[in-house]
Design an enzyme around this catalytic site. Structure first.
Site, PDB file in Angstrom:
ATOM      1  CG  HIS A 184      98.804 -49.274   0.039  1.00 49.82           C
ATOM      2  ND1 HIS A 184      99.917 -49.993  -0.101  1.00 49.82           N
ATOM      3  CD2 HIS A 184      98.842 -48.303  -0.993  1.00 49.82           C
ATOM      4  CE1 HIS A 184     100.308 -49.919  -1.365  1.00 49.82           C
ATOM      5  NE2 HIS A 184      99.594 -49.025  -2.057  1.00 49.82           N
ATOM      6  CE  LYS A 239      79.627 -18.381  -4.692  1.00 47.96           C
ATOM      7  NZ  LYS A 239      78.760 -18.058  -5.855  1.00 47.96           N
ATOM      8  CB  ALA A 293      71.346 -17.805 -10.700  1.00 46.54           C
ATOM      9  N   GLY A 333      71.732 -19.375 -16.916  1.00 48.33           N
ATOM     10  CA  GLY A 333      72.775 -19.409 -15.638  1.00 48.33           C
ATOM     11  C   GLY A 333      74.114 -19.586 -16.192  1.00 48.33           C
TER      12      GLY A 333
HETATM   13  P1  NAP Z   1      72.286 -19.591  -1.351  1.00 44.50           P
HETATM   14  O1  NAP Z   1      73.303 -18.587  -0.557  1.00 44.50           O
HETATM   15  O2  NAP Z   1      72.346 -20.845  -0.520  1.00 44.50           O
HETATM   16  O3  NAP Z   1      71.024 -19.171  -1.428  1.00 44.50           O
HETATM   17  C1  NAP Z   1      69.756 -19.848  -1.574  1.00 44.50           C
HETATM   18  C2  NAP Z   1      68.478 -18.985  -1.983  1.00 44.50           C
HETATM   19  O4  NAP Z   1      67.527 -19.879  -2.410  1.00 44.50           O
HETATM   20  C3  NAP Z   1      67.778 -18.542  -0.813  1.00 44.50           C
HETATM   21  O5  NAP Z   1      67.278 -17.407  -0.909  1.00 44.50           O
HETATM   22  C4  NAP Z   1      66.876 -19.454  -0.373  1.00 44.50           C
HETATM   23  O6  NAP Z   1      65.804 -18.933   0.409  1.00 44.50           O
HETATM   24  C5  NAP Z   1      66.265 -19.874  -1.699  1.00 44.50           C
HETATM   25  N1  NAP Z   1      66.051 -21.408  -1.774  1.00 44.50           N
HETATM   26  C6  NAP Z   1      66.620 -22.331  -1.557  1.00 44.50           C
HETATM   27  N2  NAP Z   1      65.795 -23.628  -1.757  1.00 44.50           N
HETATM   28  C7  NAP Z   1      64.238 -23.007  -1.689  1.00 44.50           C
HETATM   29  C8  NAP Z   1      63.086 -23.681  -2.011  1.00 44.50           C
HETATM   30  N3  NAP Z   1      63.034 -24.920  -2.010  1.00 44.50           N
HETATM   31  N4  NAP Z   1      62.071 -22.852  -2.007  1.00 44.50           N
HETATM   32  C9  NAP Z   1      62.223 -21.579  -2.221  1.00 44.50           C
HETATM   33  N5  NAP Z   1      63.463 -20.862  -1.838  1.00 44.50           N
HETATM   34  C10 NAP Z   1      64.653 -21.719  -1.923  1.00 44.50           C
HETATM   35  O7  NAP Z   1      72.704 -19.916  -2.618  1.00 44.50           O
HETATM   36  P2  NAP Z   1      73.504 -19.056  -3.638  1.00 44.50           P
HETATM   37  O8  NAP Z   1      74.917 -19.172  -3.487  1.00 44.50           O
HETATM   38  O9  NAP Z   1      72.736 -17.658  -3.629  1.00 44.50           O
HETATM   39  O10 NAP Z   1      72.924 -19.910  -5.091  1.00 44.50           O
HETATM   40  C11 NAP Z   1      71.640 -20.168  -5.609  1.00 44.50           C
HETATM   41  C12 NAP Z   1      71.729 -20.651  -6.878  1.00 44.50           C
HETATM   42  O11 NAP Z   1      72.093 -19.687  -7.837  1.00 44.50           O
HETATM   43  C13 NAP Z   1      71.969 -21.935  -7.362  1.00 44.50           C
HETATM   44  O12 NAP Z   1      71.098 -22.861  -7.911  1.00 44.50           O
HETATM   45  C14 NAP Z   1      73.425 -21.925  -7.750  1.00 44.50           C
HETATM   46  O13 NAP Z   1      73.863 -22.728  -8.489  1.00 44.50           O
HETATM   47  C15 NAP Z   1      73.113 -20.506  -8.656  1.00 44.50           C
HETATM   48  N6  NAP Z   1      74.369 -19.802  -8.904  1.00 44.50           N
HETATM   49  C16 NAP Z   1      74.770 -19.736 -10.174  1.00 44.50           C
HETATM   50  C17 NAP Z   1      76.104 -19.105 -10.811  1.00 44.50           C
HETATM   51  C18 NAP Z   1      76.457 -19.156 -12.103  1.00 44.50           C
HETATM   52  O14 NAP Z   1      77.248 -18.692 -12.417  1.00 44.50           O
HETATM   53  N7  NAP Z   1      75.272 -19.337 -13.024  1.00 44.50           N
HETATM   54  C19 NAP Z   1      76.917 -18.488  -9.826  1.00 44.50           C
HETATM   55  C20 NAP Z   1      76.272 -18.710  -8.273  1.00 44.50           C
HETATM   56  C21 NAP Z   1      75.252 -19.360  -7.952  1.00 44.50           C
HETATM   57  P3  NAP Z   1      65.850 -18.811   2.281  1.00 44.50           P
HETATM   58  O15 NAP Z   1      66.386 -17.663   2.477  1.00 44.50           O
HETATM   59  O16 NAP Z   1      64.380 -18.990   2.572  1.00 44.50           O
HETATM   60  O17 NAP Z   1      66.624 -20.109   2.540  1.00 44.50           O
END
Ligand code: NAP
Length: 518
Positions: free
Chosen positions: A132, A303, A463, A486
């Site tokens: 191990h 991504k 989402a 979502g």
């Molecule tokens: P990401 O690329 O990191 O983008 C995050 C976004 O949220 C940015 O616009 C960011 O703003 C904003 N944000 C984060 N925290 C914040 C806060 N406290 N106050 C205000 N704005 C905030 O993430 P993503 O891949 O787009 O994912 C975002 C969400 O979508 C997540 O909750 C994820 O679980 C969900 N999602 C769901 C699915 C589904 O199949 N349902 C698929 C993909 C993603 P800034 O630009 O100012 O940082």
């Protein structure tokens, strides 16, 4: 890649580690292991509070409903036993005499133990010589030398367990397993090594460990017996099984393996879908480049890097700047696409049209609508592009105004700050899509917009899928808007991925049923 007729059990055993304070408690756990589907139990003598060797081992062998493996692991190899070696060897020898099917002896003690037993071993008992490494996974050459030393120590079965510092460490262990001339148990510990525990039948491993309950592990990273059998279809994995998985960091929360593995089984696809905790996307694809690693879902934070890695990218994914699905083609090249946008947009279209299926002959119900996207990250871009493709007028509101402006410019829309959003109501009947993590567990009382402002929206989409009904969606319902969750986006993007992975239509009802339980 379909499962062959009559396909079923592979030769790899599922071994349940049995750890308890008393022999009686261990016997109870052995019956539980059999009920859950284990093939063999590993009796961890070092976990007993006290050991009266002859009566205890007799009970443990006589009352065990499954074949046994006796291990008496000393503290110097990660176990609990800190007594003298003579007593330890005596207990293991006794286990052999009383009918144990296997015993485990550490490589470091093997020479001494073989001298102790002087070769007296019942025919039926197999000796596993084990090593191990709780820190890292050595090079392929060092692993090859280790296996040779284990064999030379008199092992009937070779066992080594290393620790994954990176998921690519597992590839070296697969390489050793597949070329081993003797039965071999080769595991990579830790979350990054999970694949080694699930895919060992593909590479010819003798056994894998499956725990009775989550968290009750004898080594880091062990899945449960239920997960092996029901989630990963372990019994059906063989040499030809194609490997699919979700790459991300973190990734263990992902529900994707639940959907795809059930669907693979129902459709007779010889594939397995695993969680892949990846730190470095390029290193991952450099290492797992064989056609057997056939398709990948991709999540945060990979991504964008994954897109750059693809040999060809779907034009929409290119515009979005992110891929969430990668397919390995027969010539070994990687094709990337984005199914997030299809999943989200089609579920919003369905939401707008009630039970009708997305776009109709008269076009998308999104055409001409004012579509407000909160967020400008990966999901925000996907929604903005998707809405624009469907003929909507797009508005982006984001915490970082600069990012909102950049995205708005790309989709020919307008940019807002989050504060401006509350007073933005140029018309009624708008669509609102939250793509930020505002309101996601554990911050479920947060929401990106006031309840009053929601009155202007015909439909509100979120989402986020943990929780399924966010505060935003609850308040939108109260304000009289239609809502789309979502979870619906998640199911929608999974349909598309499944079709790309297998060439078959996704079992939509099955996906909906699985996600309804959650
Ligand atoms: P990401 O690329 O990191 O983008 C995050 C976004 O949220 C940015 O616009 C960011 O703003 C904003 N944000 C984060 N925290 C914040 C806060 N406290 N106050 C205000 N704005 C905030 O993430 P993503 O891949 O787009 O994912 C975002 C969400 O979508 C997540 O909750 C994820 O679980 C969900 N999602 C769901 C699915 C589904 O199949 N349902 C698929 C993909 C993603 P800034 O630009 O100012 O940082």
């Amino acid at each position: 890649m379909e499962m062959g007729v009559g396909m079923g059990k592979n030769q790899t055993l599922i071994c349940a580690p049995i750890m308890a304070d008393t022999a009686d408690q261990m016997v109870e756990l052995m019956h539980k292991a059999k009920f859950k589907g284990a093939d063999i139990v590993e009796v961890r003598l070092d976990h007993l509070k006290s050991l009266d060797p002859r009566p205890d081992i007799e009970v443990l062998i006589r009352q065990c409903p499954l074949p046994t493996l006796f291990t008496y692991r000393p503290t110097w190899e990660g176990g609990e036993y800190n007594g003298n070696e003579n007593s330890r060897f005596e207990a293991l020898q006794l286990a052999m005499e009383l009918g144990a099917d296997h015993i485990d002896i550490e490589l470091k003690a093997a020479h001494e133990f073989m001298n102790f037993t002087r070769g007296n071993k019942p025919e039926k008992c197999k000796i596993i010589v084990s090593s191990h490494n709780y820190e890292y996974t050595p090079s392929a050459e060092e692993l090859g030398n280790l296996v040779a030393r284990i064999q030379a120590a008199g092992a009937d079965i070779v066992k080594f367990a290393t620790t994954a510092q990176d998921i690519t460490d597992v590839a070296r262990v697969f390489q050793i397993t597949v070329h081993s001339q003797v039965p071999i148990i080769a595991m990579v510990m830790g979350e990054r090594g999970l694949m080694s525990r699930i895919l060992c039948p593909k590479f010819g491993g003798y056994l894998t460990f499956g725990t009775l309950e989550e968290g009750k592990v004898s080594a880091p990273g062990q899945p449960t017996i239920d997960e092996l059998i029901s989630l990963y279809n372990f019994r059906y994995i063989d040499t030809d099984t194609k490997v699919f998985g979700i790459i991300g960091k973190p990734v263990s929360h992902s529900k994707s393996p639940k959907l795809y593995n059930r669907a693979f089984k129902e459709d007779g696809i010889n594939g397995v879908f695993v969680h892949l905790l990846v730190d470095d996307v390029n290193k991952f694809f450099d290492t797992y480049s064989s056609p057997d690693f056939s398709g990948f879902s991709c999540t945060i934070p990979h991504k964008e890097v994954a897109l750059a890695r693809c040999d060809e990218v779907d034009p929409v994914a290119k515009s979005i700047g992110a891929v969430n699905c990668l397919i390995r083609r027969l010539d070994g090249t990687l094709f990337g696409c984005n199914t997030d946008y299809v999943g989200a947009i089609s579920s919003i279209e369905i939401g707008l049209q009630g039970s009708q299926n997305g776009a109709t002959h008269i076009g998308s119900p999104l055409a001409g609508k004012l579509f407000v996207v909160i967020g400008a990250g990966g999901a925000g871009k996907a929604l903005a592009y998707g809405a624009k493709e469907k003929g909507a007028r797009v508005v982006i509101a984001n915490r970082s105004y600069d990012r909102a402006r950049d995205l708005a410019e790309l989709v020919g829309g307008k940019a807002l700050t989050l504060t401006e959003l509350n007073n933005f109501h140029p018309e009624t009947g708008m669509i609102l899509a939250n793509t930020t993590s505002i309101g996601m567990q554990p911050n479920i009382e947060e929401t990106p917009i006031s309840k009053e402002a929601l009155r202007n929206y015909e439909l509100v989409f979120d989402a986020i899928y943990t929780p399924k009904i966010t505060r935003l969606l609850r308040e939108a319902q109260e304000a009289g808007s239609k809502i789309v969750t979502g979870v619906e986006m998640f199911i929608g993007q999974a349909y598309e991925q499944y079709e790309r992975f297998t060439g078959l239509p996704a079992p939509k009802q099955l996906f909906t049923d699985i996600m309804a339980d959650y």
